[in-house]
Each structure stands twice: as C-alpha cells, then as structure tokens.
Design a protein around this motif. Structure first.
Motif, PDB file in Angstrom:
ATOM      1  N   ALA A 140      49.766  53.048  34.028  1.00 51.53           N
ATOM      2  CA  ALA A 140      48.233  52.267  34.478  1.00 51.53           C
ATOM      3  C   ALA A 140      48.336  50.938  32.862  1.00 51.53           C
ATOM      4  O   ALA A 140      47.457  50.068  33.106  1.00 51.53           O
ATOM      5  N   GLU A 141      48.063  52.072  31.815  1.00 50.27           N
ATOM      6  CA  GLU A 141      48.314  51.475  30.274  1.00 50.27           C
ATOM      7  C   GLU A 141      49.046  50.021  30.436  1.00 50.27           C
ATOM      8  O   GLU A 141      49.082  48.702  29.235  1.00 50.27           O
ATOM      9  N   CYS A 142      50.466  50.227  31.290  1.00 52.09           N
ATOM     10  CA  CYS A 142      51.058  49.265  30.990  1.00 52.09           C
ATOM     11  C   CYS A 142      50.814  47.908  31.056  1.00 52.09           C
ATOM     12  O   CYS A 142      51.489  46.696  31.176  1.00 52.09           O
ATOM     13  N   PHE A 143      49.426  47.963  31.696  1.00 51.36           N
ATOM     14  CA  PHE A 143      49.214  46.602  32.712  1.00 51.36           C
ATOM     15  C   PHE A 143      48.497  45.819  31.880  1.00 51.36           C
ATOM     16  O   PHE A 143      47.152  46.763  31.670  1.00 51.36           O
ATOM     17  N   THR A 144      48.202  44.860  32.509  1.00 52.10           N
ATOM     18  CA  THR A 144      47.134  43.858  31.426  1.00 52.10           C
ATOM     19  C   THR A 144      45.833  44.219  32.742  1.00 52.10           C
ATOM     20  O   THR A 144      46.265  45.837  34.287  1.00 52.10           O
ATOM     21  N   GLU A 145      44.547  43.999  32.479  1.00 52.64           N
ATOM     22  CA  GLU A 145      43.652  44.607  33.189  1.00 52.64           C
ATOM     23  C   GLU A 145      43.704  44.065  34.365  1.00 52.64           C
ATOM     24  O   GLU A 145      42.835  44.234  35.549  1.00 52.64           O
ATOM     25  N   ASP A 146      44.108  43.065  35.004  1.00 49.97           N
ATOM     26  CA  ASP A 146      44.436  42.070  36.279  1.00 49.97           C
ATOM     27  C   ASP A 146      45.777  41.988  36.654  1.00 49.97           C
ATOM     28  O   ASP A 146      46.234  41.439  37.419  1.00 49.97           O
ATOM     29  N   GLY A 147      46.066  43.308  36.251  1.00 47.03           N
ATOM     30  CA  GLY A 147      47.729  43.176  36.428  1.00 47.03           C
ATOM     31  C   GLY A 147      47.948  43.624  38.170  1.00 47.03           C
ATOM     32  O   GLY A 147      47.034  44.092  38.608  1.00 47.03           O
ATOM     33  N   VAL A 148      49.165  43.032  38.076  1.00 47.22           N
ATOM     34  CA  VAL A 148      49.279  43.540  39.559  1.00 47.22           C
ATOM     35  C   VAL A 148      50.641  43.628  39.772  1.00 47.22           C
ATOM     36  O   VAL A 148      51.736  43.650  39.438  1.00 47.22           O
ATOM     37  N   LEU A 149      51.147  44.503  40.933  1.00 45.76           N
ATOM     38  CA  LEU A 149      52.021  46.216  40.934  1.00 45.76           C
ATOM     39  C   LEU A 149      51.983  45.163  42.474  1.00 45.76           C
ATOM     40  O   LEU A 149      51.870  45.492  43.684  1.00 45.76           O
ATOM     41  N   GLN A 150      53.483  44.392  42.852  1.00 49.67           N
ATOM     42  CA  GLN A 150      53.868  43.517  44.179  1.00 49.67           C
ATOM     43  C   GLN A 150      54.256  44.441  45.035  1.00 49.67           C
ATOM     44  O   GLN A 150      55.424  44.379  44.910  1.00 49.67           O
ATOM     45  N   LEU A 151      53.544  45.651  45.757  1.00 46.28           N
ATOM     46  CA  LEU A 151      55.199  45.657  46.396  1.00 46.28           C
ATOM     47  C   LEU A 151      55.270  45.803  47.736  1.00 46.28           C
ATOM     48  O   LEU A 151      54.926  44.542  47.921  1.00 46.28           O
ATOM     49  N   ASP A 152      54.580  46.657  48.690  1.00 53.86           N
ATOM     50  CA  ASP A 152      54.823  45.603  50.062  1.00 53.86           C
ATOM     51  C   ASP A 152      53.790  44.559  50.154  1.00 53.86           C
ATOM     52  O   ASP A 152      52.915  43.767  50.962  1.00 53.86           O
ATOM     53  N   ALA A 153      52.816  45.642  50.009  1.00 53.91           N
ATOM     54  CA  ALA A 153      51.181  45.100  49.465  1.00 53.91           C
ATOM     55  C   ALA A 153      51.014  44.741  47.803  1.00 53.91           C
ATOM     56  O   ALA A 153      51.629  45.740  47.773  1.00 53.91           O
ATOM     57  N   ALA A 154      50.182  43.845  47.213  1.00 56.77           N
ATOM     58  CA  ALA A 154      49.597  43.694  46.192  1.00 56.77           C
ATOM     59  C   ALA A 154      49.017  44.564  45.704  1.00 56.77           C
ATOM     60  O   ALA A 154      47.626  44.732  46.016  1.00 56.77           O
ATOM     61  N   ILE A 155      49.080  45.535  44.873  1.00 53.86           N
ATOM     62  CA  ILE A 155      48.234  46.406  44.098  1.00 53.86           C
ATOM     63  C   ILE A 155      47.514  45.680  42.972  1.00 53.86           C
ATOM     64  O   ILE A 155      48.210  45.411  41.749  1.00 53.86           O
ATOM     65  N   ALA A 156      46.267  45.508  43.302  1.00 54.47           N
ATOM     66  CA  ALA A 156      45.697  44.046  42.106  1.00 54.47           C
ATOM     67  C   ALA A 156      45.089  45.353  41.307  1.00 54.47           C
ATOM     68  O   ALA A 156      43.938  45.417  41.669  1.00 54.47           O
ATOM     69  N   GLY A 157      44.880  44.897  39.610  1.00 52.89           N
ATOM     70  CA  GLY A 157      43.760  44.989  38.624  1.00 52.89           C
ATOM     71  C   GLY A 157      44.654  46.633  38.848  1.00 52.89           C
ATOM     72  O   GLY A 157      45.180  47.650  38.573  1.00 52.89           O
TER      73      GLY A 157
END
Length: 142
Positions: free
Chosen positions: A32-49
């Motif tokens: 999680a620390e590799c992502f910005t606070e508002d980062g998005v992991l876009q799988l089938d659905a977006a995992i936001a934050g």
C-alpha cells in the motif's frame, strides 16, 4: 533526459520492484505504501485509496492456494519497462511481467502505471494490470 530525470528513473524502478515483491509476499503495508494516498489499483473494479488497497491486500488472495501438497508460490518478474516523464512531478510507465509458479511459466502481461512525485518519493497514482496469456496449468485456473 535530464540528470534529475535519470535520478527519478532509478527511484521509480526501485518503487516498481518494491511493489512487485511486496505483492508476491502479501505484505499489505509495504504494498500500500507504494501508492499515493488517493492511488487507484484498477482491477475489474477500481480499488481507490491507499487504505482500500491495503485492505484488499490483507484479504484473501485472488490466486487460489494449491491442493494436494503442491508447493504454493507466485513470483512476478518485471522485464522491459519504459518510463516517460509527463511533467516535473509526474510520469507514466508500461512494465511487462512474467509470473512463475510451481507450474512453471504461469501467466504474463503488463502494468500501465501513472506515477506522481510526493516529496522525495515517486508513488503509483494509478495502476492497471493487463494479463496477456495464461498457461493451461496456471494457478489462476484452479
């Protein structure tokens, strides 16, 4: 490429490697620390934050555990990576990956990442993985 971009490129490549290794090891905090606070992991659905990404990584793996005493591991190997700086504090990357498992070469694809500089760190603001091929013996087919 400027000297600052060369230095940033090295930092970005280290971030992408750290994210991959944390993901394979299911280390939710490091991932999680590799992502910005508002980062998005876009799988089938977006995992936001970042917190949602951390919670997703703490949950059950999307890769099923093997049965019958077969060793269980998954290992992503990053290959060709192209980074383009889109601004002083932003970049995009396309990184190809191969995945090995007890089945051998398991599946492959690429990440499309948008990165943002936050302080001295380069973090993933948006990641969209794409799978190109899956072996018939893949752990994903269980």
């Amino acid at each position: 490429m400027t000297d600052a971009q060369v230095r940033a490129l090295a930092v970005i490549e280290q971030r992408l490697a750290a994210c991959t290794q944390a993901g394979d090891a299911r280390k939710a905090d490091a991932y999680a620390e590799c992502f910005t606070e508002d980062g998005v992991l876009q799988l089938d659905a977006a995992i936001a934050g970042r917190e949602a990404i951390r919670a997703w990584m703490r949950g059950p793996s999307v890769i099923p555990q093997p049965g019958g005493g077969v060793p269980g591991f998954i290992s992503h190997h990053l290959t060709t990576c192209r980074v383009e700086f889109t601004g002083e504090d932003s970049a995009s990357a396309r990184t190809y990956w191969l995945v090995t498992s007890a089945a051998g070469l398991d599946h492959n694809g690429y990440y499309v990442d948008a990165l943002r500089r936050v302080g001295d760190a380069w973090l993933i603001a948006h990641r969209r993985p794409r799978t190109l091929w899956i072996s018939t013996a893949s752990v994903l087919r269980r």
